[in-house]
Design a protein around this motif. Sequence first.
Motif, PDB file in Angstrom:
ATOM      1  N   ASP A 127       0.843  -1.204   0.000  1.00  0.00           N
ATOM      2  CA  ASP A 127       0.000   0.000   0.000  1.00  0.00           C
ATOM      3  C   ASP A 127       0.880   1.257   0.000  1.00  0.00           C
ATOM      4  OD1 ASP A 127      -1.680   2.221   1.085  1.00  0.00           O
ATOM      5  OD2 ASP A 127      -3.175   0.628   1.198  1.00  0.00           O
ATOM      6  N   PRO A 128       0.532   2.269  -0.800  1.00  0.00           N
ATOM      7  CA  PRO A 128       1.317   3.511  -0.793  1.00  0.00           C
ATOM      8  C   PRO A 128       1.384   4.162   0.590  1.00  0.00           C
ATOM      9  CG  PRO A 128      -0.185   3.473  -2.666  1.00  0.00           C
ATOM     10  CD  PRO A 128      -0.553   2.312  -1.798  1.00  0.00           C
ATOM     11  N   ASP A 129       0.398   3.873   1.439  1.00  0.00           N
ATOM     12  CA  ASP A 129       0.337   4.475   2.769  1.00  0.00           C
ATOM     13  C   ASP A 129       0.873   3.530   3.845  1.00  0.00           C
ATOM     14  OD1 ASP A 129      -0.174   6.728   4.280  1.00  0.00           O
ATOM     15  OD2 ASP A 129      -2.208   6.093   4.814  1.00  0.00           O
ATOM     16  N   ILE A 130       1.702   2.559   3.449  1.00  0.00           N
ATOM     17  CA  ILE A 130       2.191   1.572   4.407  1.00  0.00           C
ATOM     18  C   ILE A 130       2.993   2.218   5.533  1.00  0.00           C
ATOM     19  CG2 ILE A 130       4.244   1.107   3.002  1.00  0.00           C
ATOM     20  CD1 ILE A 130       2.355  -1.354   5.322  1.00  0.00           C
ATOM     21  N   GLY A 131       3.650   3.342   5.261  1.00  0.00           N
ATOM     22  CA  GLY A 131       4.417   4.021   6.306  1.00  0.00           C
ATOM     23  C   GLY A 131       3.541   4.417   7.477  1.00  0.00           C
ATOM     24  N   ALA A 132       2.355   4.963   7.198  1.00  0.00           N
ATOM     25  CA  ALA A 132       1.433   5.366   8.253  1.00  0.00           C
ATOM     26  C   ALA A 132       0.893   4.156   8.998  1.00  0.00           C
ATOM     27  CB  ALA A 132       0.286   6.174   7.660  1.00  0.00           C
ATOM     28  N   ILE A 133       0.660   3.068   8.270  1.00  0.00           N
ATOM     29  CA  ILE A 133       0.153   1.841   8.897  1.00  0.00           C
ATOM     30  C   ILE A 133       1.191   1.287   9.878  1.00  0.00           C
ATOM     31  CG2 ILE A 133      -0.596  -0.523   8.449  1.00  0.00           C
ATOM     32  CD1 ILE A 133      -1.517   0.446   5.664  1.00  0.00           C
ATOM     33  N   LEU A 134       2.449   1.264   9.459  1.00  0.00           N
ATOM     34  CA  LEU A 134       3.519   0.752  10.325  1.00  0.00           C
ATOM     35  C   LEU A 134       3.751   1.675  11.516  1.00  0.00           C
ATOM     36  CD1 LEU A 134       6.073  -0.440   7.612  1.00  0.00           C
ATOM     37  CD2 LEU A 134       4.529  -1.851   8.977  1.00  0.00           C
ATOM     38  N   LYS A 135       3.663   2.970  11.283  1.00  0.00           N
ATOM     39  CA  LYS A 135       3.832   3.935  12.376  1.00  0.00           C
ATOM     40  C   LYS A 135       2.753   3.723  13.430  1.00  0.00           C
ATOM     41  CE  LYS A 135       5.661   7.573  14.356  1.00  0.00           C
ATOM     42  NZ  LYS A 135       7.011   7.526  14.968  1.00  0.00           N
ATOM     43  N   THR A 136       1.542   3.467  12.989  1.00  0.00           N
ATOM     44  CA  THR A 136       0.440   3.198  13.918  1.00  0.00           C
ATOM     45  C   THR A 136       0.715   1.943  14.732  1.00  0.00           C
ATOM     46  OG1 THR A 136      -1.176   4.236  12.441  1.00  0.00           O
ATOM     47  CG2 THR A 136      -2.024   2.682  14.067  1.00  0.00           C
ATOM     48  N   LEU A 137       1.186   0.897  14.058  1.00  0.00           N
ATOM     49  CA  LEU A 137       1.455  -0.359  14.754  1.00  0.00           C
ATOM     50  C   LEU A 137       2.567  -0.197  15.778  1.00  0.00           C
ATOM     51  CD1 LEU A 137       0.978  -3.372  15.119  1.00  0.00           C
ATOM     52  CD2 LEU A 137       2.509  -3.797  13.181  1.00  0.00           C
ATOM     53  N   SER A 138       3.641   0.482  15.409  1.00  0.00           N
ATOM     54  CA  SER A 138       4.756   0.649  16.347  1.00  0.00           C
ATOM     55  C   SER A 138       4.325   1.485  17.547  1.00  0.00           C
ATOM     56  CB  SER A 138       5.958   1.291  15.645  1.00  0.00           C
ATOM     57  OG  SER A 138       5.680   2.623  15.266  1.00  0.00           O
ATOM     58  N   ALA A 139       3.492   2.497  17.314  1.00  0.00           N
ATOM     59  CA  ALA A 139       3.003   3.323  18.419  1.00  0.00           C
ATOM     60  C   ALA A 139       2.117   2.507  19.350  1.00  0.00           C
ATOM     61  CB  ALA A 139       2.243   4.530  17.878  1.00  0.00           C
ATOM     62  N   ALA A 140       1.311   1.616  18.778  1.00  0.00           N
ATOM     63  CA  ALA A 140       0.425   0.789  19.586  1.00  0.00           C
ATOM     64  C   ALA A 140       1.195  -0.210  20.439  1.00  0.00           C
ATOM     65  CB  ALA A 140      -0.550   0.043  18.674  1.00  0.00           C
TER      66      ALA A 140
ATOM     67  N   TRP B 159      10.115  -0.245   8.676  1.00  0.00           N
ATOM     68  CA  TRP B 159       9.787  -0.964   9.913  1.00  0.00           C
ATOM     69  C   TRP B 159      11.025  -1.116  10.792  1.00  0.00           C
ATOM     70  CZ3 TRP B 159       6.145  -1.693  13.086  1.00  0.00           C
ATOM     71  CH2 TRP B 159       6.151  -2.743  14.003  1.00  0.00           C
ATOM     72  N   ARG B 160      12.151  -1.390  10.183  1.00  0.00           N
ATOM     73  CA  ARG B 160      13.390  -1.538  10.953  1.00  0.00           C
ATOM     74  C   ARG B 160      13.723  -0.226  11.676  1.00  0.00           C
ATOM     75  NH1 ARG B 160      16.296  -6.057   9.141  1.00  0.00           N
ATOM     76  NH2 ARG B 160      18.301  -5.196   9.760  1.00  0.00           N
ATOM     77  N   ASN B 161      13.523   0.883  10.992  1.00  0.00           N
ATOM     78  CA  ASN B 161      13.803   2.177  11.612  1.00  0.00           C
ATOM     79  C   ASN B 161      12.837   2.468  12.755  1.00  0.00           C
ATOM     80  OD1 ASN B 161      15.900   2.638   9.803  1.00  0.00           O
ATOM     81  ND2 ASN B 161      14.589   3.693   8.336  1.00  0.00           N
ATOM     82  N   LEU B 162      11.571   2.106  12.573  1.00  0.00           N
ATOM     83  CA  LEU B 162      10.580   2.315  13.621  1.00  0.00           C
ATOM     84  C   LEU B 162      10.896   1.481  14.855  1.00  0.00           C
ATOM     85  CD1 LEU B 162       7.312   2.405  11.481  1.00  0.00           C
ATOM     86  CD2 LEU B 162       8.228   4.282  12.845  1.00  0.00           C
ATOM     87  N   VAL B 163      11.323   0.243  14.627  1.00  0.00           N
ATOM     88  CA  VAL B 163      11.689  -0.622  15.750  1.00  0.00           C
ATOM     89  C   VAL B 163      12.883  -0.030  16.491  1.00  0.00           C
ATOM     90  CG1 VAL B 163      12.610  -2.893  16.375  1.00  0.00           C
ATOM     91  CG2 VAL B 163      10.750  -2.723  14.725  1.00  0.00           C
ATOM     92  N   ALA B 164      13.841   0.501  15.740  1.00  0.00           N
ATOM     93  CA  ALA B 164      15.043   1.061  16.358  1.00  0.00           C
ATOM     94  C   ALA B 164      14.740   2.311  17.170  1.00  0.00           C
ATOM     95  CB  ALA B 164      16.078   1.380  15.280  1.00  0.00           C
ATOM     96  N   VAL B 165      13.762   3.115  16.730  1.00  0.00           N
ATOM     97  CA  VAL B 165      13.472   4.394  17.388  1.00  0.00           C
ATOM     98  C   VAL B 165      12.294   4.283  18.342  1.00  0.00           C
ATOM     99  CG1 VAL B 165      12.833   6.798  17.035  1.00  0.00           C
ATOM    100  CG2 VAL B 165      14.415   5.683  15.449  1.00  0.00           C
ATOM    101  N   ASP B 166      11.129   3.906  17.828  1.00  0.00           N
ATOM    102  CA  ASP B 166       9.918   3.868  18.650  1.00  0.00           C
ATOM    103  C   ASP B 166       9.953   2.769  19.696  1.00  0.00           C
ATOM    104  OD1 ASP B 166       9.126   5.891  17.072  1.00  0.00           O
ATOM    105  OD2 ASP B 166       7.409   4.881  16.167  1.00  0.00           O
ATOM    106  N   LEU B 167      10.642   1.659  19.379  1.00  0.00           N
ATOM    107  CA  LEU B 167      10.671   0.528  20.305  1.00  0.00           C
ATOM    108  C   LEU B 167      12.086   0.315  20.822  1.00  0.00           C
ATOM    109  CD1 LEU B 167       8.362  -1.891  18.268  1.00  0.00           C
ATOM    110  CD2 LEU B 167       7.717  -0.321  20.089  1.00  0.00           C
ATOM    111  N   SER B 168      12.762   1.411  21.146  1.00  0.00           N
ATOM    112  CA  SER B 168      14.159   1.333  21.577  1.00  0.00           C
ATOM    113  C   SER B 168      14.331   0.560  22.870  1.00  0.00           C
ATOM    114  CB  SER B 168      14.730   2.749  21.742  1.00  0.00           C
ATOM    115  OG  SER B 168      13.944   3.488  22.668  1.00  0.00           O
ATOM    116  N   PHE B 169      13.242   0.420  23.639  1.00  0.00           N
ATOM    117  CA  PHE B 169      13.296  -0.332  24.895  1.00  0.00           C
ATOM    118  C   PHE B 169      13.336  -1.828  24.653  1.00  0.00           C
ATOM    119  CE2 PHE B 169       8.922  -0.207  23.595  1.00  0.00           C
ATOM    120  CZ  PHE B 169       8.445  -1.480  23.886  1.00  0.00           C
ATOM    121  N   TYR B 170      12.953  -2.237  23.460  1.00  0.00           N
ATOM    122  CA  TYR B 170      12.691  -3.642  23.178  1.00  0.00           C
ATOM    123  C   TYR B 170      13.951  -4.334  22.655  1.00  0.00           C
ATOM    124  CZ  TYR B 170      11.002  -7.636  20.496  1.00  0.00           C
ATOM    125  OH  TYR B 170      10.842  -8.879  19.972  1.00  0.00           O
ATOM    126  N   THR B 171      14.220  -5.508  23.190  1.00  0.00           N
ATOM    127  CA  THR B 171      15.374  -6.282  22.738  1.00  0.00           C
ATOM    128  C   THR B 171      14.911  -7.590  22.117  1.00  0.00           C
ATOM    129  OG1 THR B 171      15.622  -7.327  24.922  1.00  0.00           O
ATOM    130  CG2 THR B 171      16.898  -5.326  24.497  1.00  0.00           C
TER     131      THR B 171
END
Length: 294
Positions: A168-181, A210-222
Amino acid sequence: MVSSPHEAMHRIFQEYPNLFSRLSEVLGISLPPPVSATILPTDLTEPRPLERRVDTLLRIDTESDGAFLLAVESQGKKDPDKPASWAYYLSFLYTKYRTPPLLLVVCQDRATAEWAAGPVLIGHRSWPSLTLRPLVAGPHNIPVIRDVAEARKDLALATLSAITHAGDPDIGAILKTLSAALRDAPEGIVEPIVELTAQGLGNRPAAEQWRNLVAVDLSFYTSPLSEEIRDEGRAEGRVEGRAESLLTVLELRGVHLTPEARERIDACRDAETLRTWLTRAMTADSPEDVFTEK
């Protein structure tokens, strides 16, 4: 000598193959006149082991309607051989477990989803004996989830939404929503979702998002994925730092860089090579002195 009604009811068609042509008229089925009939071997046992594996198989027990089997297949593209395999799976599962089977096909593009939905009629076109009708999930019917609160209500559905809408062209927003959730979710819930989403995105450009979102938004997660991302980030930081230092040293020493030389430095992603070039730059009088070992 025919020994039982069972034998007689089928063997009569061996003795008189053209009988079915006349019988079809009685049964109200329109078939073209036969030219010939050939008796084939009746043993339908596979002559050699043939491996057939459904992607995922679950037994689902319900409160009021008993149990059913859920066979889940992932389908990336149209495959003319698949309907025959799916029909085999359903027939085998019903024979083995005596439990109603349901086939779910999950797709990532609309064309494949529409093809997979069928229905596929199995048998003679005048009277199909079986109808294959999979349940299909894909970008055409899985909701796009862009609301964080909605994603939190059902993280599994939000994950499937991200996977099926990977193109989807809007996949960035979809992934951002998931990482925030996922930020406030327990680690035991976060782990499979992070890994499954990465797998589902495959080699698409969205995988890097997604890799960037995991690195930034989910920085607590190992996890193996998050640690790999962070290791790559640290390595990338070393590369960029050494390349910048190399350019600074050459500039301070008055070494003129041709566009080709600068491009070569910018394109180098090996930290050790850049360290070697940086050492040579301390005494270099030209770009050739940097790239060539004396």
